[in-house]
Structures are given as C-alpha cells and as structure tokens.
Scaffold this active site. Structure first.
Site, PDB file in Angstrom:
ATOM      1  N   LEU A 140       0.800  -1.220   0.000  1.00  9.88           N
ATOM      2  CA  LEU A 140       0.000   0.000   0.000  1.00  9.88           C
ATOM      3  C   LEU A 140       0.839   1.279   0.000  1.00  9.88           C
ATOM      4  CD1 LEU A 140      -2.850  -1.149   2.396  1.00  9.88           C
ATOM      5  CD2 LEU A 140      -2.751  -1.266  -0.099  1.00  9.88           C
ATOM      6  N   HIS A 174       2.963   4.233  -1.724  1.00  5.32           N
ATOM      7  CA  HIS A 174       2.967   4.929  -3.010  1.00  5.32           C
ATOM      8  C   HIS A 174       4.371   4.922  -3.605  1.00  5.32           C
ATOM      9  CE1 HIS A 174      -0.626   6.617  -1.085  1.00  5.32           C
ATOM     10  NE2 HIS A 174      -1.061   6.863  -2.305  1.00  5.32           N
ATOM     11  N   MET A 194       8.162   4.896   5.622  1.00  3.24           N
ATOM     12  CA  MET A 194       8.358   3.497   5.233  1.00  3.24           C
ATOM     13  C   MET A 194       9.644   3.319   4.436  1.00  3.24           C
ATOM     14  SD  MET A 194       6.031   2.086   6.863  1.00  3.24           S
ATOM     15  CE  MET A 194       6.590   0.471   6.373  1.00  3.24           C
ATOM     16  N   ASP A 217      23.706 -10.968   6.084  1.00  2.00           N
ATOM     17  CA  ASP A 217      24.074 -11.858   4.984  1.00  2.00           C
ATOM     18  C   ASP A 217      25.587 -11.920   4.799  1.00  2.00           C
ATOM     19  OD1 ASP A 217      23.632 -13.492   2.570  1.00  2.00           O
ATOM     20  OD2 ASP A 217      24.361 -11.700   1.529  1.00  2.00           O
TER      21      ASP A 217
END
Length: 160
Positions: free
Chosen positions: A76, A78, A114, A129
């Site tokens: 959700l 943008h 976000m 990693d």
C-alpha cells in the site's frame, strides 16, 4: 474503528490512500536499526576483513536501493520520487554492534517513513548476509522511526 486507519475503506478493506488532494510539502524521515554481533565479528567487520567484501559499502548501497524499491515491497506504499537517501553505519564497539541510520527526503504529497524504515532494515539484513558465516547469532534489533517532518500531521521526534 476504521476512521483512524487511512488504509481501510468504509468496509474495512485495505486500499491505497488517495493523496491527490494533498499539498506538496518537504518531507523527511529518519530511521534506525542496530545489528548486534560478537566482539570478534565486529572486529573483522571493522578491519574490512569479511570474505564477501566491504560490509559498509554493500549495506549502504542495499539500503539506498531498498528505499527506492519500497513501493514494490510494501503493497500500500505509493511509488515516490525521492530527492535524497542517506544510509550511515557506525560502529558502537562498547555495545558490540553497528548502528544503521537512514534518512529519506522528498517534496511530495505523502511521507517517507516506510522508505527510511525499509532502508534501515535491508541494510541490516545485508550486514547479516555478509557476516553470517562468521556469526550465526547476529541479532537485528530496535528498528524504529527516529523522526519525521512535513505533511498534515506535522513533525514527530522519537524520545527515549
């Protein structure tokens, strides 16, 4: 209940928020994550002796790339035209950890929280990693928003 949750419509269904009518403002967000590891692993990272290569440069680029791909990862969000993304990684030897901070900026109609959180998270995963052969017990912790500025809701700053 759904009136405060902007990603839910009147039926309670998830949807992408319409930001078309919002004003364009300068928006920033800063996020932080920690990557905790053994003192031995931290020394190898600090000395640049990790077999996979430069942990700092690789994690920094991964974080920047992740911020730019946030809308592809989080349904959700943008797609945004970011004007700046920084990822800073510092060694906190006294705590046997790396501190990763990301900042995102744009002039737009929606915030970049976000994107900053995604940048921190992916940079931290990249450290994991690259170092997992040295230390399986690496812990990524305390990923959080540190600050956000701009937009209708105004500025916000985390306080401990």
């Amino acid at each position: 209940m759904t009136s405060n949750l902007t990603h839910l419509n009147e039926k309670g269904e998830a949807h992408m928020v319409d930001v078309g009518g919002k004003a364009v403002t300068k928006r920033t967000a800063r996020a932080r994550s920690y990557v905790n590891m053994t003192a031995e692993t931290l020394a190898v990272v600090a000395n640049g002796d990790v077999a996979k290569g430069d942990v700092f440069a690789t994690a920094r680029i991964a974080g920047i790339q992740a911020a730019k791909k946030c809308a592809d990862l989080i349904p959700l969000c943008h797609p945004l035209m970011l004007t700046r993304v920084t990822v800073d990684i510092t060694i906190e030897a006294n705590a046997n950890r790396l501190c990763i901070e990301a900042q995102c900026e744009l002039d737009g109609k929606t915030g970049v929280e976000m994107e900053a959180l995604t940048a921190c998270s992916v940079a931290a995963l990249t450290v994991y990693d690259m170092c997992k052969a040295l230390d399986k017990g690496i812990v990524i912790s305390d990923t959080r928003l540190i600050s956000k500025t701009g937009g209708k809701s105004g500025d916000w700053f985390y306080s401990e």
